[in-house]
Design a protein around this motif. Structure first.
Motif, PDB file in Angstrom:
ATOM      1  N   GLY A 226       0.804  -1.236   0.000  1.00 57.95           N
ATOM      2  CA  GLY A 226       0.000   0.000   0.000  1.00 57.95           C
ATOM      3  C   GLY A 226       0.826   1.269   0.000  1.00 57.95           C
ATOM      4  O   GLY A 226       0.319   2.340   0.332  1.00 57.95           O
ATOM      5  N   LEU A 227       2.103   1.179  -0.382  1.00 61.22           N
ATOM      6  CA  LEU A 227       3.012   2.324  -0.261  1.00 61.22           C
ATOM      7  C   LEU A 227       2.992   3.205  -1.510  1.00 61.22           C
ATOM      8  O   LEU A 227       2.603   2.754  -2.580  1.00 61.22           O
ATOM      9  N   PRO A 228       3.472   4.456  -1.380  1.00 61.51           N
ATOM     10  CA  PRO A 228       3.629   5.286  -2.571  1.00 61.51           C
ATOM     11  C   PRO A 228       4.934   4.949  -3.291  1.00 61.51           C
ATOM     12  O   PRO A 228       5.942   4.630  -2.656  1.00 61.51           O
ATOM     13  N   GLY A 229       4.909   5.006  -4.618  1.00 64.20           N
ATOM     14  CA  GLY A 229       6.101   4.744  -5.416  1.00 64.20           C
ATOM     15  C   GLY A 229       6.104   5.664  -6.619  1.00 64.20           C
ATOM     16  O   GLY A 229       5.043   6.042  -7.124  1.00 64.20           O
ATOM     17  N   ILE A 230       7.297   6.023  -7.065  1.00 69.08           N
ATOM     18  CA  ILE A 230       7.392   6.907  -8.235  1.00 69.08           C
ATOM     19  C   ILE A 230       8.477   6.367  -9.158  1.00 69.08           C
ATOM     20  O   ILE A 230       9.504   5.892  -8.673  1.00 69.08           O
ATOM     21  N   SER A 231       8.216   6.387 -10.455  1.00 70.89           N
ATOM     22  CA  SER A 231       9.262   6.035 -11.413  1.00 70.89           C
ATOM     23  C   SER A 231       9.775   7.317 -12.056  1.00 70.89           C
ATOM     24  O   SER A 231       8.987   8.182 -12.463  1.00 70.89           O
ATOM     25  N   VAL A 232      11.089   7.431 -12.131  1.00 72.92           N
ATOM     26  CA  VAL A 232      11.732   8.644 -12.630  1.00 72.92           C
ATOM     27  C   VAL A 232      12.686   8.240 -13.750  1.00 72.92           C
ATOM     28  O   VAL A 232      13.463   7.300 -13.582  1.00 72.92           O
ATOM     29  N   PRO A 233      12.653   8.948 -14.907  1.00 77.90           N
ATOM     30  CA  PRO A 233      13.579   8.611 -15.989  1.00 77.90           C
ATOM     31  C   PRO A 233      15.028   8.811 -15.542  1.00 77.90           C
ATOM     32  O   PRO A 233      15.347   9.835 -14.932  1.00 77.90           O
ATOM     33  N   CYS A 234      15.900   7.829 -15.797  1.00 81.45           N
ATOM     34  CA  CYS A 234      17.257   7.912 -15.243  1.00 81.45           C
ATOM     35  C   CYS A 234      18.318   7.434 -16.218  1.00 81.45           C
ATOM     36  O   CYS A 234      19.463   7.219 -15.821  1.00 81.45           O
ATOM     37  N   GLY A 235      17.958   7.266 -17.494  1.00 76.88           N
ATOM     38  CA  GLY A 235      18.983   6.852 -18.445  1.00 76.88           C
ATOM     39  C   GLY A 235      18.355   6.258 -19.688  1.00 76.88           C
ATOM     40  O   GLY A 235      17.120   6.193 -19.797  1.00 76.88           O
ATOM     41  N   VAL A 236      19.206   5.837 -20.633  1.00 74.59           N
ATOM     42  CA  VAL A 236      18.729   5.164 -21.843  1.00 74.59           C
ATOM     43  C   VAL A 236      19.629   3.975 -22.131  1.00 74.59           C
ATOM     44  O   VAL A 236      20.791   3.960 -21.717  1.00 74.59           O
ATOM     45  N   ASP A 237      19.078   2.997 -22.840  1.00 72.56           N
ATOM     46  CA  ASP A 237      19.903   1.837 -23.208  1.00 72.56           C
ATOM     47  C   ASP A 237      20.591   2.095 -24.549  1.00 72.56           C
ATOM     48  O   ASP A 237      20.490   3.207 -25.100  1.00 72.56           O
ATOM     49  N   GLY A 238      21.276   1.088 -25.085  1.00 73.60           N
ATOM     50  CA  GLY A 238      22.022   1.244 -26.318  1.00 73.60           C
ATOM     51  C   GLY A 238      21.180   1.692 -27.498  1.00 73.60           C
ATOM     52  O   GLY A 238      21.671   2.325 -28.432  1.00 73.60           O
ATOM     53  N   GLN A 239      19.865   1.369 -27.465  1.00 72.00           N
ATOM     54  CA  GLN A 239      18.993   1.767 -28.571  1.00 72.00           C
ATOM     55  C   GLN A 239      18.268   3.085 -28.298  1.00 72.00           C
ATOM     56  O   GLN A 239      17.361   3.448 -29.036  1.00 72.00           O
ATOM     57  N   GLY A 240      18.637   3.733 -27.218  1.00 67.58           N
ATOM     58  CA  GLY A 240      17.989   5.000 -26.897  1.00 67.58           C
ATOM     59  C   GLY A 240      16.654   4.855 -26.200  1.00 67.58           C
ATOM     60  O   GLY A 240      15.900   5.824 -26.074  1.00 67.58           O
ATOM     61  N   LEU A 241      16.354   3.643 -25.728  1.00 71.04           N
ATOM     62  CA  LEU A 241      15.080   3.442 -25.041  1.00 71.04           C
ATOM     63  C   LEU A 241      15.195   3.871 -23.573  1.00 71.04           C
ATOM     64  O   LEU A 241      16.196   3.581 -22.919  1.00 71.04           O
ATOM     65  N   PRO A 242      14.166   4.562 -23.073  1.00 74.65           N
ATOM     66  CA  PRO A 242      14.228   5.091 -21.706  1.00 74.65           C
ATOM     67  C   PRO A 242      14.264   4.003 -20.635  1.00 74.65           C
ATOM     68  O   PRO A 242      13.729   2.910 -20.818  1.00 74.65           O
ATOM     69  N   MET A 243      14.900   4.359 -19.510  1.00 78.30           N
ATOM     70  CA  MET A 243      14.939   3.498 -18.331  1.00 78.30           C
ATOM     71  C   MET A 243      14.427   4.293 -17.144  1.00 78.30           C
ATOM     72  O   MET A 243      14.583   5.513 -17.092  1.00 78.30           O
ATOM     73  N   GLY A 244      13.875   3.574 -16.175  1.00 80.76           N
ATOM     74  CA  GLY A 244      13.341   4.268 -15.005  1.00 80.76           C
ATOM     75  C   GLY A 244      13.887   3.709 -13.711  1.00 80.76           C
ATOM     76  O   GLY A 244      14.186   2.522 -13.608  1.00 80.76           O
ATOM     77  N   MET A 245      14.037   4.604 -12.710  1.00 78.50           N
ATOM     78  CA  MET A 245      14.316   4.117 -11.359  1.00 78.50           C
ATOM     79  C   MET A 245      13.073   4.374 -10.520  1.00 78.50           C
ATOM     80  O   MET A 245      12.303   5.295 -10.787  1.00 78.50           O
ATOM     81  N   GLN A 246      12.917   3.527  -9.517  1.00 77.48           N
ATOM     82  CA  GLN A 246      11.753   3.661  -8.658  1.00 77.48           C
ATOM     83  C   GLN A 246      12.194   4.135  -7.277  1.00 77.48           C
ATOM     84  O   GLN A 246      13.160   3.611  -6.714  1.00 77.48           O
ATOM     85  N   LEU A 247      11.491   5.127  -6.757  1.00 79.89           N
ATOM     86  CA  LEU A 247      11.659   5.519  -5.359  1.00 79.89           C
ATOM     87  C   LEU A 247      10.391   5.112  -4.630  1.00 79.89           C
ATOM     88  O   LEU A 247       9.287   5.316  -5.132  1.00 79.89           O
ATOM     89  N   ILE A 248      10.556   4.506  -3.460  1.00 81.69           N
ATOM     90  CA  ILE A 248       9.412   4.052  -2.672  1.00 81.69           C
ATOM     91  C   ILE A 248       9.448   4.793  -1.338  1.00 81.69           C
ATOM     92  O   ILE A 248      10.524   4.918  -0.734  1.00 81.69           O
ATOM     93  N   GLY A 249       8.288   5.279  -0.899  1.00 82.75           N
ATOM     94  CA  GLY A 249       8.250   6.062   0.331  1.00 82.75           C
ATOM     95  C   GLY A 249       7.387   5.431   1.410  1.00 82.75           C
ATOM     96  O   GLY A 249       6.735   4.412   1.194  1.00 82.75           O
ATOM     97  N   ARG A 250       7.408   6.056   2.580  1.00 84.56           N
ATOM     98  CA  ARG A 250       6.517   5.630   3.666  1.00 84.56           C
ATOM     99  C   ARG A 250       5.087   6.029   3.315  1.00 84.56           C
ATOM    100  O   ARG A 250       4.865   6.933   2.509  1.00 84.56           O
ATOM    101  N   PRO A 251       4.095   5.396   3.970  1.00 86.18           N
ATOM    102  CA  PRO A 251       2.706   5.753   3.709  1.00 86.18           C
ATOM    103  C   PRO A 251       2.489   7.270   3.857  1.00 86.18           C
ATOM    104  O   PRO A 251       2.991   7.868   4.813  1.00 86.18           O
ATOM    105  N   LEU A 252       1.816   7.855   2.902  1.00 83.73           N
ATOM    106  CA  LEU A 252       1.459   9.275   2.866  1.00 83.73           C
ATOM    107  C   LEU A 252       2.648  10.221   2.762  1.00 83.73           C
ATOM    108  O   LEU A 252       2.503  11.425   2.906  1.00 83.73           O
TER     109      LEU A 252
END
Lengths: 485, 95
Positions: free
Chosen positions: A434-460
């Motif tokens: 039930g936690l909050p999570g956010i994906s943030v763009p953080c790079g690209v692979d060899g073909q230029g496709l986006p990658m994401g990192m996830q940050l997870i936080g405490r409730p609210l």
């Protein structure tokens, strides 16, 4: 106006400075939709008249000084939110002609804030999928590479954003359906704490996991969109009655001393080496910005997939029992009797992934199997949630990959449900807890496709996540990349 | 573990889904594979763990028993595949 490079924040400022009007902004969005939507299939229902009418009202509000940061901003609405008078299908044949007599709370709030709704976006049928390939209305293509999936289930919203057919979009996330498509299309996607955003009028998949949230270019825009979506709603009994902080006001705080945990279980063998490198860089950057990085352990991580694929289908099989061909939605032709009406309506109205999950859910809830599967999974769910509770005694945020790889090819996993299910491996724990999570763009692979990192936080603690994501985006440019169309 | 066809047909009946014999075989295969994945949970001792049904511990809120909704009969009937004289129309269930 250079539409693709606008954000909600920059467009809101330009609207106030009179650089362009809401009508002009809406027309620009409509032109882009006209040019690109046919091929991408991001929107499955458009509402140009409604959008232009809303833009006209927005221009009046902007003049009178009664505007919010969303007033006049073109947004895309996932087709899981009921919109009064506008077809709402959940990308299913079952609801192909359903015109709701009411607005979902999220829709009402965004309308009241003055946002301009361009239309409804494609998704996996009933939000069941990770690639937007199970829609009754056809696949959606990834604007970064049209031979690849945009992720799912909020893949239409992700494609509409990435192709700049809107400036903000809504998604829903039961096992990763906001964060995974955001990661695969270079967006910031936020799943709030369970109960932070009302589920009223949001078509149910798995009620103890479903949560709506924003999909935008930046953390700042996510803050603005979440601000309008969040809050207690008496029409949703699981809605949390807690004040909503001013997310934008908290964005610029320092992250000095912020403790970020890195769970070893998320960096195992299945992870793409390119992603591992990019996430190492992200950790280094956070250190440079003053955060402290800790290794942590979430020992029950490996049990998340089986737990989720018991609980979510179980809840879905109950929720989808309502589609019986009687009060609304599809009905089969010439039913012989009531039983024929039920079984044929459901066989013809649902697609194969939805039926598979209904079967699975019905099985795990059926007499003799309930304890072995459903109850067992509920117990493991507590262990998984407990892992996070323990970790959050030591750290303020967790940093993980959002997905195990970049966007896969169309059709690559659609014949193999188990392989498809594994694409949610890093996101579903967050829903179970039930936690909050956010994906943030953080790079690209060899073909230029986006990658994401996830940050997870405490409730609210969405504000803490947003602050860290914003600090990262002030120091990087990944969120500024746009696909060539 | 492999799921017998009869079980698949029984589950389809419970779920009110008409499935063909061919579909039943596909489901038997696919569901067996998915259930195999779930068998991982058996490794985990959970006797002393309380089941968790919701992410947030919420008590069901109560509200005063007042009429709040306006009459929406026409709007709701308009969503129905078939209606007649203010009612939802269904096939006859009694002879």
């Amino acid at each position: 106006m250079d539409f693709p490079y606008l954000t909600i924040a920059s467009a809101a400022a330009a609207l106030r400075q009179g650089e362009f009007s809401a009508i002009e902004l809406t027309r620009a969005a409509l032109q882009r939709i006209e040019a690109y939507n046919g091929d991408l299939n991001a929107y499955i229902t458009l509402d140009p008249e409604g959008a232009l009418a809303a833009a006209e009202v927005a221009d009046r509000r902007l003049k009178s000084g009664d505007a919010t940061p969303l007033t006049g901003i073109p947004i895309a609405m996932k087709d899981i939110f009921c919109t009064r008078g506008l077809r709402t299908t959940c990308s299913s044949r079952m609801l192909a002609d359903f015109v709701p007599p009411y607005d979902a709370t999220v829709v009402r709030k965004l309308r009241e804030a003055g946002a301009v709704m361009m239309g409804k976006t494609n998704m996996d049928e009933f939000a069941m999928g990770s690639s937007t390939e199970t829609s009754y209305f056809g696949i959606t293509r990834n604007p970064w590479d049209r031979e690849r999936i945009p992720g799912g289930s909020s893949g239409g919203s992700a494609a509409a954003m990435a192709a700049s057919l809107c400036l903000g979009a809504t998604g829903t996330d039961t096992g990763g359906s906001i964060r995974q498509p955001a990661a695969l299309t270079g967006l910031t996607g936020l799943k709030p704490t369970y109960g932070r955003v009302s589920r009223y009028g949001m078509i149910a998949f798995a009620s103890s996991l479903d949560q709506a949230g924003p999909m935008t270019w930046t953390a700042e825009d996510a803050a603005l969109l979440l601000q309008a979506m969040a809050g207690h709603d008496p029409l949703d009994s699981t809605s949390i009655d807690a004040p909503v902080p001013d997310y934008a006001a908290h964005l610029n705080g320092s992250i000095k001393g912020l403790r970020i945990g890195v769970p070893g279980e998320y960096f195992g063998e299945g992870l793409d080496p390119a992603l591992r490198e990019v996430l190492d860089n992200a950790q280094q950057l956070f250190r440079k910005l003053g955060a402290v990085i800790f290794p942590v352990s979430l020992p029950h991580t490996e049990y998340a997939i089986p737990t989720y694929y018991i609980l979510a289908p179980a809840e879905a099989s109950s929720n989808l029992a309502r589609y019986d061909g009687i009060k609304f939605g599809y009905r089969c032709d010439q039913p012989r009797d009531l039983s024929d009406l039920y079984t044929r309506t459901r066989a013809e109205g649902f697609g194969s992934e939805v039926k598979r999950r209904i079967m699975l859910g019905t099985y795990v809830l059926s007499s003799g199997y309930y304890d072995a599967y459903y109850r067992k999974a509920q117990k493991v769910r507590r262990l998984i949630a407990g892992d996070f509770e323990t970790a959050f005694h030591q750290v303020d945020l967790l940093l993980t990959p959002t997905t195990p790889s970049t966007a896969f090819r169309l059709g690559e996993k659609s014949d193999d449900p188990v392989r498809m299910y594994l694409s949610d491996i890093f996101t579903i724990n967050v829903n179970l807890a039930g936690l909050p999570g956010i994906s943030v763009p953080c790079g690209v692979d060899g073909q230029g496709l986006p990658m994401g990192m996830q940050l997870i936080g405490r409730p609210l603690e969405e504000a803490v996540m947003l602050k860290a994501a914003h600090a990262y985006q002030q120091a990087t440019g990944w969120h500024k990349r746009r696909p060539r169309l | 573990m492999s799921l017998p066809i009869e079980t698949v047909q029984h589950v389809a009946k419970l779920a009110r889904l008409r499935i063909t014999g061919e579909e039943a075989e596909v489901y038997a295969q696919q569901l067996s594979r998915i259930l195999g994945l779930m068998a991982q949970l058996d490794r985990l001792p959970t006797d002393d763990v309380a089941p968790m049904s919701h992410a947030v511990a919420v008590a069901l809120p109560e509200r005063p028993d007042r009429v709040t909704g306006v009459d929406q009969r026409e709007a709701l009937l308009a969503c129905a595949p078939e209606s007649e004289e203010g009612c939802f129309r269904v096939p006859k269930i009694l002879e």
